[in-house]
Design an enzyme around this catalytic site. Structure first.
Site, PDB file in Angstrom:
ATOM      1  N   GLY A 150      -5.339 -10.926  -8.153  1.00  0.00           N
ATOM      2  CA  GLY A 150      -5.936  -9.937  -7.245  1.00  0.00           C
ATOM      3  C   GLY A 150      -5.189  -8.616  -7.163  1.00  0.00           C
ATOM      4  O   GLY A 150      -5.537  -7.771  -6.349  1.00  0.00           O
ATOM      5  N   GLY A 183     -14.334 -20.795  -1.378  1.00  0.00           N
ATOM      6  CA  GLY A 183     -14.041 -20.222  -0.068  1.00  0.00           C
ATOM      7  C   GLY A 183     -15.294 -19.615   0.534  1.00  0.00           C
ATOM      8  O   GLY A 183     -16.246 -19.274  -0.193  1.00  0.00           O
ATOM      9  N   SER A 213       0.800  -1.232   0.000  1.00  0.00           N
ATOM     10  CA  SER A 213       0.000   0.000   0.000  1.00  0.00           C
ATOM     11  C   SER A 213       0.831   1.281   0.000  1.00  0.00           C
ATOM     12  O   SER A 213       0.451   2.244  -0.666  1.00  0.00           O
ATOM     13  CB  SER A 213      -0.968  -0.007   1.190  1.00  0.00           C
ATOM     14  N   LYS A 224     -10.171  -6.111  10.185  1.00  0.00           N
ATOM     15  CA  LYS A 224     -11.203  -5.501   9.335  1.00  0.00           C
ATOM     16  C   LYS A 224     -12.597  -5.520   9.981  1.00  0.00           C
ATOM     17  O   LYS A 224     -13.395  -4.627   9.742  1.00  0.00           O
ATOM     18  CB  LYS A 224     -11.244  -6.191   7.972  1.00  0.00           C
ATOM     19  N   GLY A 265     -14.758 -17.467   3.580  1.00  0.00           N
ATOM     20  CA  GLY A 265     -14.210 -16.603   4.624  1.00  0.00           C
ATOM     21  C   GLY A 265     -14.660 -15.171   4.437  1.00  0.00           C
ATOM     22  O   GLY A 265     -15.657 -14.894   3.754  1.00  0.00           O
ATOM     23  N   GLY A 266     -13.910 -14.246   5.052  1.00  0.00           N
ATOM     24  CA  GLY A 266     -14.283 -12.834   5.044  1.00  0.00           C
ATOM     25  C   GLY A 266     -14.410 -12.255   3.642  1.00  0.00           C
ATOM     26  O   GLY A 266     -15.393 -11.574   3.325  1.00  0.00           O
ATOM     27  N   ASP A 303     -12.605  -2.624  -0.594  1.00  0.00           N
ATOM     28  CA  ASP A 303     -12.159  -3.878  -1.225  1.00  0.00           C
ATOM     29  C   ASP A 303     -13.121  -4.299  -2.333  1.00  0.00           C
ATOM     30  O   ASP A 303     -12.698  -4.666  -3.436  1.00  0.00           O
ATOM     31  CB  ASP A 303     -12.103  -5.016  -0.192  1.00  0.00           C
TER      32      ASP A 303
HETATM   33  P1  NAP Z   1     -10.297 -16.208   5.610  1.00  0.00           P
HETATM   34  O1  NAP Z   1     -11.454 -15.441   6.141  1.00  0.00           O
HETATM   35  O2  NAP Z   1      -9.284 -16.729   6.548  1.00  0.00           O
HETATM   36  O3  NAP Z   1     -10.881 -17.437   4.737  1.00  0.00           O
HETATM   37  C1  NAP Z   1     -10.010 -18.398   4.201  1.00  0.00           C
HETATM   38  C2  NAP Z   1     -10.761 -19.327   3.279  1.00  0.00           C
HETATM   39  O4  NAP Z   1      -9.795 -20.207   2.691  1.00  0.00           O
HETATM   40  C3  NAP Z   1     -11.780 -20.224   3.980  1.00  0.00           C
HETATM   41  O5  NAP Z   1     -12.866 -20.432   3.120  1.00  0.00           O
HETATM   42  C4  NAP Z   1     -10.986 -21.513   4.202  1.00  0.00           C
HETATM   43  O6  NAP Z   1     -11.798 -22.678   4.265  1.00  0.00           O
HETATM   44  C5  NAP Z   1     -10.178 -21.564   2.921  1.00  0.00           C
HETATM   45  N1  NAP Z   1      -8.970 -22.390   3.078  1.00  0.00           N
HETATM   46  C6  NAP Z   1      -7.853 -22.082   3.783  1.00  0.00           C
HETATM   47  N2  NAP Z   1      -6.955 -23.086   3.706  1.00  0.00           N
HETATM   48  C7  NAP Z   1      -7.526 -24.040   2.929  1.00  0.00           C
HETATM   49  C8  NAP Z   1      -7.100 -25.319   2.471  1.00  0.00           C
HETATM   50  N3  NAP Z   1      -5.903 -25.821   2.817  1.00  0.00           N
HETATM   51  N4  NAP Z   1      -7.945 -26.035   1.686  1.00  0.00           N
HETATM   52  C9  NAP Z   1      -9.143 -25.531   1.334  1.00  0.00           C
HETATM   53  N5  NAP Z   1      -9.609 -24.330   1.738  1.00  0.00           N
HETATM   54  C10 NAP Z   1      -8.802 -23.597   2.522  1.00  0.00           C
HETATM   55  O7  NAP Z   1      -9.458 -15.330   4.535  1.00  0.00           O
HETATM   56  P2  NAP Z   1      -9.944 -14.045   3.712  1.00  0.00           P
HETATM   57  O8  NAP Z   1      -9.653 -12.835   4.506  1.00  0.00           O
HETATM   58  O9  NAP Z   1     -11.338 -14.300   3.232  1.00  0.00           O
HETATM   59  O10 NAP Z   1      -8.903 -14.035   2.485  1.00  0.00           O
HETATM   60  C11 NAP Z   1      -9.002 -14.985   1.433  1.00  0.00           C
HETATM   61  C12 NAP Z   1      -8.054 -14.656   0.294  1.00  0.00           C
HETATM   62  O11 NAP Z   1      -8.337 -13.391  -0.282  1.00  0.00           O
HETATM   63  C13 NAP Z   1      -6.580 -14.611   0.691  1.00  0.00           C
HETATM   64  O12 NAP Z   1      -5.866 -15.409  -0.194  1.00  0.00           O
HETATM   65  C14 NAP Z   1      -6.162 -13.170   0.514  1.00  0.00           C
HETATM   66  O13 NAP Z   1      -4.846 -13.054   0.010  1.00  0.00           O
HETATM   67  C15 NAP Z   1      -7.134 -12.686  -0.541  1.00  0.00           C
HETATM   68  N6  NAP Z   1      -7.351 -11.213  -0.440  1.00  0.00           N
HETATM   69  C16 NAP Z   1      -7.054 -10.445  -1.521  1.00  0.00           C
HETATM   70  C17 NAP Z   1      -7.237  -9.075  -1.467  1.00  0.00           C
HETATM   71  C18 NAP Z   1      -6.880  -8.216  -2.660  1.00  0.00           C
HETATM   72  O14 NAP Z   1      -6.912  -6.980  -2.547  1.00  0.00           O
HETATM   73  N7  NAP Z   1      -6.575  -8.796  -3.783  1.00  0.00           N
HETATM   74  C19 NAP Z   1      -7.778  -8.470  -0.325  1.00  0.00           C
HETATM   75  C20 NAP Z   1      -8.084  -9.290   0.757  1.00  0.00           C
HETATM   76  C21 NAP Z   1      -7.857 -10.673   0.684  1.00  0.00           C
HETATM   77  P3  NAP Z   1     -12.422 -23.174   5.691  1.00  0.00           P
HETATM   78  O15 NAP Z   1     -13.621 -22.322   5.918  1.00  0.00           O
HETATM   79  O16 NAP Z   1     -12.745 -24.589   5.451  1.00  0.00           O
HETATM   80  O17 NAP Z   1     -11.352 -22.969   6.718  1.00  0.00           O
END
Ligand code: NAP
Length: 299
Positions: free
Chosen positions: A251, A131, A22, A71, A133-134, A107
């Protein structure tokens, strides 16, 4: 940039913050626009988030970004919250108001701006989200708001996908979303083509050789694949999408545009595409070479 008594400060609140790109975005924009503004990352310990927000206001900061793991946790410390950020349940941008900060989520508008630039349409689209997650939650909201016709949420923990699908159906007032276990992708109808958004952590540096689904048959169903991961800049998921004839994006532009929209909120300026391109170049250069896929060094 010459720093003097008129220079305003913006910052990033998170933990860790050492790998952030950033500063490259915001300091490039400020320099190019000759704005007296500097952007600095602040590593904030878990038990000091409230004090950090209060302190940022007391120190006259113009605004902040908020990243992992704060967040959602930052919301109780805000004076106001924008309705989109409230619906998503996550704030990544704080804008100074009279007596504290107002929280925004840039975002999702950032992802939307990136998608529009890439010629990806959401209206009437059948979408897969990998996925629950958040970020997957925010993506599901975005798809719902912009008129997707179907959302299938595939997740390792299927209960989380089910909860998210229910929430999205309540939010949209229609049977828009359904949940599926990650391993059940074979049940997707034959011949159907989807926009797929990869929102898991799998495939991120250093686990660059992994994808959440590795079966090529799955990728035949994808006409456009968006991986929200930006490090590496070409993920295994993207390679598989392209191998099976689809278009693939990473991304990085989402990251770029969430920063640009935050900058626009802080300063009131409008960042044009030429300037966005300069910030993108600086952001790519700021990626640590040892964290990049060998074939993915900045242009
Ligand atoms: P999060 O809330 O921790 O969610 C993680 C997700 O990944 C969950 O659905 C989890 O499944 C799944 N997961 C993790 N390890 C896994 C594995 N070994 N096998 C299968 N599924 C797995 O994370 P988040 O904040 O949503 O972020 C997710 C992604 O978005 C990250 O890669 C991050 O880099 C990316 N991101 C990008 C930006 C951008 O500006 N481009 C901004 C923010 C985030 P379970 O529910 O089963 O645990």
């Amino acid at each position: 940039m010459k720093i003097d008594g008129y220079t305003r400060t913006c910052g990033l609140i998170g933990n860790p913050v050492e790998h952030t790109m950033s500063p490259a975005i915001h300091n490039t924009l400020a320099e190019e626009l000759s704005e007296k503004l500097v952007y600095v990352p602040f590593r904030v310990p878990e038990d000091k988030l409230g004090e950090a927000v209060e302190g940022a206001f007391a120190l006259n900061l113009l605004g902040c970004n908020v990243t992992v793991p704060y967040k959602s946790r930052v919301i109780p410390f805000l004076k106001e919250i924008d309705s989109l950020a409230r619906d998503i349940g996550a704030v990544n941008t704080l804008v100074r108001v009279e007596d504290g900060f107002k929280g925004y989520n840039t975002d999702m508008p950032g992802l939307y701006r990136a998608m529009c630039g890439d010629g990806v349409r959401l209206e009437g689209e059948k979408a897969l989200i990998l996925g629950a997650g958040g970020v997957a939650r925010a993506v599901a909201m975005l798809l719902s708001v912009h008129g997707a016709s179907q959302i299938v949420i595939l997740n390792r923990t299927v209960e989380k996908a089910e909860r998210l699908a229910e929430e999205i159906n309540t939010f949209s007032g229609r049977q828009l979303a359904e949940a599926m276990a990650l391993t059940d992708y074979g049940a997707l109808p034959r011949g159907e083509k989807y926009l797929a958004i990869q929102a898991t952590n799998l495939g991120m540096f250093p686990r660059v050789e992994e994808a959440v689904i590795e079966d090529r048959a799955f990728y035949e169903k994808i006409h456009t694949g968006y991986d929200l991961i930006f490090n590496p800049s070409r993920t295994k998921f993207m390679s598989l999408v392209e191998e099976m004839g689809g278009r693939a994006f990473n991304g990085l532009r989402m990251l770029l545009y969430q920063g640009i929209i935050a900058y626009e909120l802080w300063t009131g300026v409008k960042v044009d595409e030429e300037l966005a391109g300069k910030a993108y170049g600086e952001m790519r250069r700021a990626m640590k070479p040892e964290e990049q896929h060998p074939e993915q060094k900045p242009e």
